[in-house]
Design an enzyme around this catalytic site. Structure first.
Site, PDB file in Angstrom:
ATOM      1  N   HIS A  54      15.469   3.038 -42.672  1.00  0.00           N
ATOM      2  CA  HIS A  54      15.031   2.900 -41.292  1.00  0.00           C
ATOM      3  C   HIS A  54      13.516   3.060 -41.215  1.00  0.00           C
ATOM      4  O   HIS A  54      12.866   3.561 -42.142  1.00  0.00           O
ATOM      5  CB  HIS A  54      15.729   3.937 -40.411  1.00  0.00           C
ATOM      6  CG  HIS A  54      17.192   3.661 -40.232  1.00  0.00           C
ATOM      7  ND1 HIS A  54      17.970   4.361 -39.333  1.00  0.00           N
ATOM      8  CD2 HIS A  54      18.023   2.775 -40.843  1.00  0.00           C
ATOM      9  CE1 HIS A  54      19.212   3.912 -39.382  1.00  0.00           C
ATOM     10  NE2 HIS A  54      19.279   2.959 -40.294  1.00  0.00           N
ATOM     11  N   GLU A  56      11.540   5.055 -39.614  1.00  0.00           N
ATOM     12  CA  GLU A  56      10.983   6.398 -39.723  1.00  0.00           C
ATOM     13  C   GLU A  56      10.829   6.832 -41.181  1.00  0.00           C
ATOM     14  O   GLU A  56       9.820   7.434 -41.566  1.00  0.00           O
ATOM     15  CB  GLU A  56      11.888   7.409 -38.989  1.00  0.00           C
ATOM     16  CG  GLU A  56      12.048   7.122 -37.508  1.00  0.00           C
ATOM     17  CD  GLU A  56      13.290   6.302 -37.189  1.00  0.00           C
ATOM     18  OE1 GLU A  56      13.936   6.591 -36.180  1.00  0.00           O
ATOM     19  OE2 GLU A  56      13.594   5.359 -37.958  1.00  0.00           O
ATOM     20  N   SER A 172      20.070 -39.046 -27.903  1.00  0.00           N
ATOM     21  CA  SER A 172      19.222 -37.875 -27.657  1.00  0.00           C
ATOM     22  C   SER A 172      18.238 -37.580 -28.784  1.00  0.00           C
ATOM     23  O   SER A 172      17.518 -36.583 -28.708  1.00  0.00           O
ATOM     24  CB  SER A 172      20.105 -36.639 -27.435  1.00  0.00           C
ATOM     25  OG  SER A 172      20.910 -36.396 -28.575  1.00  0.00           O
ATOM     26  N   ARG A 211      17.003 -24.992 -41.270  1.00  0.00           N
ATOM     27  CA  ARG A 211      16.363 -25.771 -42.327  1.00  0.00           C
ATOM     28  C   ARG A 211      14.878 -25.838 -41.999  1.00  0.00           C
ATOM     29  O   ARG A 211      14.472 -25.627 -40.871  1.00  0.00           O
ATOM     30  CB  ARG A 211      16.949 -27.190 -42.410  1.00  0.00           C
ATOM     31  CG  ARG A 211      18.477 -27.179 -42.511  1.00  0.00           C
ATOM     32  CD  ARG A 211      19.080 -28.587 -42.528  1.00  0.00           C
ATOM     33  NE  ARG A 211      18.768 -29.373 -41.349  1.00  0.00           N
ATOM     34  CZ  ARG A 211      19.362 -29.247 -40.169  1.00  0.00           C
ATOM     35  NH1 ARG A 211      20.275 -28.314 -39.974  1.00  0.00           N
ATOM     36  NH2 ARG A 211      19.026 -30.031 -39.155  1.00  0.00           N
ATOM     37  N   LEU A 303      29.051 -26.992 -21.330  1.00  0.00           N
ATOM     38  CA  LEU A 303      29.120 -25.608 -21.800  1.00  0.00           C
ATOM     39  C   LEU A 303      28.029 -24.768 -21.163  1.00  0.00           C
ATOM     40  O   LEU A 303      28.291 -23.654 -20.676  1.00  0.00           O
ATOM     41  CB  LEU A 303      29.000 -25.566 -23.324  1.00  0.00           C
ATOM     42  CG  LEU A 303      28.963 -24.170 -23.961  1.00  0.00           C
ATOM     43  CD1 LEU A 303      30.220 -23.381 -23.612  1.00  0.00           C
ATOM     44  CD2 LEU A 303      28.784 -24.267 -25.472  1.00  0.00           C
TER      45      LEU A 303
END
Length: 378
Positions: A54, A56, A172, A211, A303
């Site tokens: 961690h 600390e 798209s 990627r 969605l």
């Protein structure tokens, strides 16, 4: 509590350090720590990859004997329990740290307030609150998972200047420029999960993998299925050995092709139904049970609309490209029911804009994630 300009300065440094752990520490929080003695930094560190030291402990190791009598600035309350590593609070006290300044208390049941209590019980002065909002927003996924058991949901889309994500023929590629697409790959390499609807999976045949950027973690790819699962010839199924593919569906109506997809290596994820489709809140709860803290939703419009209608989106990344597509039949990024009145439409908070290549990126919170810290009482 009044904090000095020096306190704010060193906590800002700790928050900057914590950011270096994004995508590496999860499901642990990103934490930064700075040890200061006589106004000088003598040690600093950030959370190491999951299972490692961690922040600390890293800072204490860097400081060595200079930690005696020093102040530690840390972006989250030091833990006092054993996990994959020993607890931090005892190590901080034993190193001779005299004062700990923490941005915010830990929101989890196993640590919240206990690390502070242990430090104070060992004679360490603990002060909490400087940089709190910044630290909570930085670890929004961690705080949300602790508060409601669901991951942070980031809605991402690329659209033209007139608000279209594709032509009227459904084409798209590509609305946004290469720099924007590269940034999306960076984000994919930092989140736990990328999510799309089955329509987008069918129309765009995406890979949804990182990627052309550093991959700090391998995100699971989650498809929310309607009537059918991705077909055997899709790129998702062809690359299932490279990154997990999860297929969510309403448990009352398995999609066509599910058995074949499962045989190819996909994992079925049945959830309760809502209006004959997968209940998205239930799905996100299942994702949370898997200790995923961040989900990047990449479309499609149905969605995203359903997520917005259900109040399940937390953050927005909207790329606006300098082109005009036009066409009444060309789709926009968010469908669903939407807002009836302008006043009820969500307005992004802490919104920012920046240029990414030729595109403009608009980012912001649907609601300030500080609410999750408040919900946990920290």
């Amino acid at each position: 509590m009044d904090f000095t300009e020096q306190d704010h300065c060193f906590m800002a440094r700790a928050i900057t350090l914590a950011e270096q752990a994004r995508g590496l520490a999860e499901p642990n929080p990103m934490v930064g720590a700075v040890i200061v003695r006589d106004g000088r930094v003598v040690g600093e560190g950030f959370t190491q990859p999951y299972g490692g030291s961690h922040a600390e402990v890293v800072a204490l190791q860097a400081a060595g004997p200079a930690a005696e009598g020093a102040t530690m600035y840390v972006t989250l309350e030091p833990c006092n329990h054993y996990g994959k590593t020993p607890p931090c609070a005892p190590a901080v006290a034993e190193a001779g740290i005299r004062r700990v300044v923490a941005a915010v208390l830990d929101p989890t049941e196993k640590t919240g307030g206990k690390g502070r209590a242990e430090l104070e019980g060992r004679g360490v002065r603990v002060e909490v609150g400087v940089g709190r909002q910044e630290a909570v927003r930085q670890n929004a996924g961690f705080f949300k998972l602790a508060a409601v058991g669901r991951p942070l949901v980031i809605a991402k889309w690329a659209m033209s200047a007139d608000g279209k994500i594709a032509t009227r023929a459904g084409l798209s590629r590509w609305v946004s420029g290469p720099e924007a697409r590269e940034l999306v790959h960076v984000v994919r390499g930092q989140v736990d999960c990328t999510m799309v609807g089955s329509g987008t999976a069918r129309m765009d045949d995406p890979l949804l993998t990182c990627r052309d950027a550093e991959r700090r973690r391998t995100a699971a790819r989650l498809v929310v299925c309607g009537r059918s699962a991705p077909d055997a010839g899709s790129r998702l199924l062809a690359t299932v050995s490279e990154a997990p593919v999860l297929l969510a569906y309403a448990e009352c109506s398995p999609p066509e092709g599910l058995a074949e997809a499962e045989q190819a290596g996909c994992e079925p994820v049945p959830v309760r139904a809502a209006a004959g489709r997968p209940d998205l809140a239930a799905l996100l709860e299942e994702v949370g049970r898997r200790q995923m803290t961040n989900v990047l939703v990449e479309g499609g419009a149905q969605l995203l609309g359903a997520l917005f209608d259900a109040g399940l989106v937390d953050r927005v990344m909207a790329f606006v490209a300098p082109l005009v597509i036009g066409g009444a039949g060309a789709p926009s990024p968010v469908a669903g029911t939407g807002a009836e009145e302008m006043e009820s439409a969500p307005r992004l908070q802490q919104a920012t804009t920046r240029t990414v290549g030729v595109d403009v990126l608009i980012e912001g919170w649907v609601e300030d994630p500080v609410k999750w810290a408040e919900q946990r009482g920290v």
